[in-house]
Design an enzyme around this catalytic site. Structure first.
Site, PDB file in Angstrom:
ATOM      1  N   THR A 132     -16.624   2.564   9.109  1.00 55.18           N
ATOM      2  CA  THR A 132     -15.450   1.641   9.571  1.00 55.18           C
ATOM      3  C   THR A 132     -14.638   2.416  10.367  1.00 55.18           C
ATOM      4  O   THR A 132     -14.221   3.825  10.113  1.00 55.18           O
ATOM      5  CB  THR A 132     -14.775   1.223   8.468  1.00 55.18           C
ATOM      6  OG1 THR A 132     -13.501   0.386   9.188  1.00 55.18           O
ATOM      7  CG2 THR A 132     -14.240   2.071   7.700  1.00 55.18           C
ATOM      8  N   SER A 133     -14.454   2.038  11.571  1.00 56.65           N
ATOM      9  CA  SER A 133     -13.233   2.807  12.408  1.00 56.65           C
ATOM     10  C   SER A 133     -11.717   2.477  12.058  1.00 56.65           C
ATOM     11  O   SER A 133     -10.680   3.013  12.402  1.00 56.65           O
ATOM     12  CB  SER A 133     -13.474   2.646  13.726  1.00 56.65           C
ATOM     13  OG  SER A 133     -13.149   1.077  13.992  1.00 56.65           O
ATOM     14  N   SER A 179      -7.862   3.374  -5.150  1.00 53.97           N
ATOM     15  CA  SER A 179      -8.895   3.407  -4.165  1.00 53.97           C
ATOM     16  C   SER A 179     -10.223   4.430  -4.941  1.00 53.97           C
ATOM     17  O   SER A 179      -9.826   5.530  -5.529  1.00 53.97           O
ATOM     18  CB  SER A 179      -8.700   4.197  -3.044  1.00 53.97           C
ATOM     19  OG  SER A 179      -7.694   3.405  -2.175  1.00 53.97           O
ATOM     20  N   ALA A 235     -54.468   6.481   4.738  1.00 58.10           N
ATOM     21  CA  ALA A 235     -54.073   5.083   5.115  1.00 58.10           C
ATOM     22  C   ALA A 235     -54.405   3.901   4.128  1.00 58.10           C
ATOM     23  O   ALA A 235     -54.113   2.664   4.486  1.00 58.10           O
ATOM     24  CB  ALA A 235     -54.272   4.600   6.343  1.00 58.10           C
ATOM     25  N   CYS A 239     -51.269   2.578   2.794  1.00 53.69           N
ATOM     26  CA  CYS A 239     -50.313   1.997   3.874  1.00 53.69           C
ATOM     27  C   CYS A 239     -51.099   0.856   4.295  1.00 53.69           C
ATOM     28  O   CYS A 239     -50.213  -0.265   4.679  1.00 53.69           O
ATOM     29  CB  CYS A 239     -50.557   3.036   5.153  1.00 53.69           C
ATOM     30  SG  CYS A 239     -49.887   4.707   4.871  1.00 53.69           S
ATOM     31  N   ASN A 287       0.917  -1.354   0.010  1.00 49.33           N
ATOM     32  CA  ASN A 287       0.027  -0.049  -0.008  1.00 49.33           C
ATOM     33  C   ASN A 287       0.820   1.284   0.059  1.00 49.33           C
ATOM     34  O   ASN A 287       1.727   1.462   0.885  1.00 49.33           O
ATOM     35  CB  ASN A 287      -0.970  -0.041   1.288  1.00 49.33           C
ATOM     36  CG  ASN A 287      -1.696   1.400   1.355  1.00 49.33           C
ATOM     37  OD1 ASN A 287      -1.306   2.175   1.789  1.00 49.33           O
ATOM     38  ND2 ASN A 287      -2.981   1.250   0.476  1.00 49.33           N
ATOM     39  N   VAL A 331     -10.065  -5.811   6.612  1.00 48.89           N
ATOM     40  CA  VAL A 331      -9.141  -5.393   7.419  1.00 48.89           C
ATOM     41  C   VAL A 331      -9.355  -5.977   8.963  1.00 48.89           C
ATOM     42  O   VAL A 331      -8.903  -7.046   9.249  1.00 48.89           O
ATOM     43  CB  VAL A 331      -8.635  -3.967   7.620  1.00 48.89           C
ATOM     44  CG1 VAL A 331      -7.527  -3.761   8.225  1.00 48.89           C
ATOM     45  CG2 VAL A 331      -8.504  -3.291   6.245  1.00 48.89           C
ATOM     46  N   SER A 332     -10.244  -5.415   9.665  1.00 50.84           N
ATOM     47  CA  SER A 332     -10.498  -5.682  10.963  1.00 50.84           C
ATOM     48  C   SER A 332     -11.013  -7.237  11.160  1.00 50.84           C
ATOM     49  O   SER A 332     -10.743  -7.952  12.095  1.00 50.84           O
ATOM     50  CB  SER A 332     -11.250  -4.767  11.806  1.00 50.84           C
ATOM     51  OG  SER A 332     -12.468  -4.790  10.944  1.00 50.84           O
TER      52      SER A 332
HETATM   53  C1  LIG Z   1      -8.203   0.333   3.846  1.00 48.86           C
HETATM   54  C2  LIG Z   1      -9.725   1.082   3.891  1.00 48.86           C
HETATM   55  N1  LIG Z   1      -9.995   1.814   2.713  1.00 48.86           N
HETATM   56  C3  LIG Z   1     -11.340   2.083   2.874  1.00 48.86           C
HETATM   57  C4  LIG Z   1     -11.812   2.806   1.541  1.00 48.86           C
HETATM   58  O1  LIG Z   1     -13.211   3.350   1.706  1.00 48.86           O
HETATM   59  O2  LIG Z   1     -11.214   3.265   0.634  1.00 48.86           O
HETATM   60  S1  LIG Z   1     -12.100   1.716   4.217  1.00 48.86           S
HETATM   61  C5  LIG Z   1     -10.759   0.957   4.716  1.00 48.86           C
HETATM   62  C6  LIG Z   1     -10.558   0.103   5.957  1.00 48.86           C
HETATM   63  C7  LIG Z   1     -11.464  -0.986   6.030  1.00 48.86           C
HETATM   64  O3  LIG Z   1     -11.150  -1.834   7.259  1.00 48.86           O
HETATM   65  P1  LIG Z   1     -12.492  -2.696   7.840  1.00 48.86           P
HETATM   66  O4  LIG Z   1     -12.325  -3.788   6.864  1.00 48.86           O
HETATM   67  O5  LIG Z   1     -11.904  -3.110   9.234  1.00 48.86           O
HETATM   68  O6  LIG Z   1     -13.664  -1.935   7.854  1.00 48.86           O
HETATM   69  C1  LIG Z   2      -7.758   2.536   0.668  1.00 49.12           C
HETATM   70  C2  LIG Z   2      -7.824   1.163   0.257  1.00 49.12           C
HETATM   71  C3  LIG Z   2      -9.170   0.919  -0.525  1.00 49.12           C
HETATM   72  N1  LIG Z   2      -9.141  -0.256  -1.108  1.00 49.12           N
HETATM   73  C4  LIG Z   2      -8.214  -1.106  -0.962  1.00 49.12           C
HETATM   74  C5  LIG Z   2      -8.399  -2.507  -1.610  1.00 49.12           C
HETATM   75  F1  LIG Z   2      -9.921  -3.014  -1.147  1.00 49.12           F
HETATM   76  F2  LIG Z   2      -7.508  -3.265  -1.261  1.00 49.12           F
HETATM   77  F3  LIG Z   2      -8.249  -2.342  -2.877  1.00 49.12           F
HETATM   78  N2  LIG Z   2      -7.127  -0.937  -0.135  1.00 49.12           N
HETATM   79  C6  LIG Z   2      -6.941   0.259   0.343  1.00 49.12           C
HETATM   80  N3  LIG Z   2      -5.775   0.463   0.720  1.00 49.12           N
END
Ligand SMILES: Cc1nc(C(=O)O)sc1CCOP(=O)(O)O
Ligand SMILES: C=C1C=NC(C(F)(F)F)=NC1=N
Length: 542
Positions: free
Chosen positions: A143-144, A114, A465, A468, A75, A209-210
């Site tokens: 996402t955090s 990205s 309604a 509805c 990256n 990721v997480s």
């Molecule tokens: C590395 C990254 N890029 C993003 C983007 O939106 O481009 S979101 C992200 C983190 C994703 O982490 P997790 O799977 O833990 O939610």
């Molecule tokens: C910011 C990012 C967005 N997308 C991806 C991936 F999903 F791998 F393409 N990786 C990153 N680091």
């Protein structure tokens, strides 16, 4: 890299992060466990690591990847990628420009970018095939993991829009992965809902990721994601989505069977709806042998969804706080129970549009029901509307059929456009999803669609309604049906029942006041008689 770029398997793409490792795990132990359990692509993403250590980590991870014949992407750090001869690089919008990256790494390396907006796809298409090999589409959900994100979550609809742009720009060479907040509780829905309108593209993979890096058992986490990817069917209901031909004869038999099941099961129909509809909706539900509950208490949504034969009617004329609505959607999806969504006044105001779009991106609805104005707006065909009120939408049947099919396709749901003619289209695709190939060429125009009509009932528009309460009727029949029933047949039966009752009530009433009462009586009588063969309405199967 002992294989060509075309052979890269993007299906399960791990992006590393050493800042979230659980006790007793290391970057290497997590990556190895993940590689052993189905990860097909690895990206080393270490935003806070000094170069020396980054290089050491990269060389170690590279050894692991070679062992499993999985490409390694670096990256952002082009220098590190070149230094260790990695298989590729991934850069963000604010990193080194793509043409420069390509010039440095050469034509053989994988270059990822990205992407969060359609205009970025326009740029990618202009560069042509030799530049970007794949894009990370994100973020899908909150996402955090990503610090100071510059983008808002785009939801499955946002992913589909990026896929549409790739198709419109004919960027056939470009692969895609979805990323951002992806976990076992939402990945099936992303794979199921995110397809291009031309039916040819879905994402080539998902990136996490997480879910893996923060897992105490990264191998189990990866294996779980792998089985979700390979399953190919999103069973968002605990009854079947099987296909069924809906000729009139079959349908009337099915309607009789459905009403018998509702009678026996007395479904709980959980209404989250506007104040005007609450009382009438409860009486319609009782007339249909079902048990209404009007609850806007977030904490009890899961308990209610857990009641046998529960169904949720979500009518966004309701003023309940959005977190209550989202909790209800999550609960009924988690319990695989049906949700009927009635996006009242969709796009009539920016507030309503935003609220409805948020709800549409946070769950899977069994049925989306609206008047012609709402359906045209949901289909993105608002330009065909003459006014926001259903009566003023004098656009022809063809336009409404097209709009209903588009809504069914976009949201993979049973779409109902109610009016003098009721249009019902089935976009559920039997819950099936595939990586890369979208809906295998099926487009909105190919979806099964049925028209139910029984002559005009002008007085239907003179009571509160009435629309509805069609939602209440659909929810009763969906809630009460057994596992072999087909959702398309159930919704058609409910629409037909409601239409016949409306017609009957209009011939018996002396005005809009007695029409209200007569409508409940007619529903009650038709339900308890359970003789759909006597129903006067016509079906047209397109
Ligand atoms: C590395 C990254 N890029 C993003 C983007 O939106 O481009 S979101 C992200 C983190 C994703 O982490 P997790 O799977 O833990 O939610
Ligand atoms: C910011 C990012 C967005 N997308 C991806 C991936 F999903 F791998 F393409 N990786 C990153 N680091």
């Amino acid at each position: 890299m002992g294989y060509s770029k075309q052979d890269v398997d993007y299906s399960l793409y791990l992006v590393t992060d050493s800042t979230m490792l659980p006790q007793g795990t290391t970057l290497y132990s997590q990556v190895e466990a993940a590689l052993r359990n189905g990860v097909t692509l690895v990206q080393l993403r270490e935003k806070e690591t000094d170069t020396k250590i980054f290089i050491e980590e990269a060389l170690e991870v590279q050894k692991l990847c070679k062992q499993f014949k999985v490409p390694l992407i670096i990256n952002d750090r082009i220098d590190v990628a070149l230094a260790i001869d990695a298989d590729g690089v991934h850069v963000g919008q604010d990193d080194m420009p793509i043409p420069m990256v390509r010039k440095l790494v050469g034509p053989q390396k994988i270059v990822g970018w990205s992407v969060g907006y359609p205009h970025e796809v326009d740029q990618l298409a202009k560069w042509g095939p030799g530049m970007v090999d794949y894009i990370g589409i994100g973020m899908v959900f909150p996402t955090s993991t990503k610090k100071n994100p510059k983008k808002l979550p785009m939801g499955p609809l946002g992913v589909s829009r990026i896929l549409d742009t790739l198709e419109e720009r004919d960027a056939h060479w470009c692969r895609t992965v979805a990323i951002g907040g992806l976990h076992p509780n939402n990945i099936e829905r992303v794979l199921y809902q995110c397809t291009s309108m031309d039916g040819r593209r879905s994402v080539d993979g998902i990136s996490v990721v997480s879910d893996i890096m923060a897992a105490s058992d990264a191998g189990a986490a990866a294996a779980n994601l792998r089985q979700i990817l390979d399953k190919g069917r999103y069973s968002f209901l605990d009854f079947s989505l099987c296909d069924r031909s809906t000729d009139r004869e079959t349908l009337l038999n099915v309607a009789n069977h459905i009403i018998t099941q509702v009678t026996e099961s007395r479904p709980l129909v959980h209404h989250i709806t506007n104040k005007v509809h609450q009382n009438f909706g409860a009486n319609v539900t009782l007339a249909l042998g079902s048990s209404p509950i009007m609850s806007e208490i977030k904490e009890e949504a899961s308990d209610l969804a857990n009641v046998p034969h529960a169904a949720l009617l979500l009518n966004t004329g309701s003023v309940a706080p959005i977190d209550v609505l989202e909790a209800a959607i999550d609960a009924y999806n988690a319990h695989k129970r049906p949700i009927v969504f009635d996006p009242v006044g969709y796009s009539a105001t920016a507030t309503r549009r935003t609220l409805n779009d948020t709800l549409l991106s946070c769950g899977q609805f069994t049925c989306i029901k609206g008047n012609s104005g709402e359906i045209l707006s949901l289909a993105g065909m608002a330009g065909k509307m003459k006014g926001v009120d259903a009566h003023e939408c004098e656009c022809g049947k063809e336009v409404l059929i097209q709009a209903t099919r588009l809504v069914a396709f976009k949201f993979k749901t049973i779409a109902v456009c109610s009016g003098e003619f009721d249009f019902i289209a089935d976009g559920t695709m039997k819950g099936a999803y595939s990586l890369s190939v979208g809906s295998k060429g099926i487009q909105a125009k190919d979806l099964p669609c049925v028209i139910v009509e029984n002559g005009s009932i002008p007085i239907m528009g003179d009571i509160t309604a009435s629309g509805c309460s069609l939602g209440s009727t659909i929810a009763c029949l969906l809630g009460g049906s057994g596992e072999e029933a087909n959702v398309f047949d159930i919704v058609i039966s409910a629409v037909a029942l409601y239409k016949v009752a409306g017609k009957l009530a209009s011939t018996r009433c002396q005005g809009s006041g007695t029409f209200h009462v007569q409508l409940i009586d007619a529903l009650y009588q038709l339900f308890h008689a359970n003789n759909p063969r006597s129903w006067s309405c016509n079906f047209e199967k397109l």
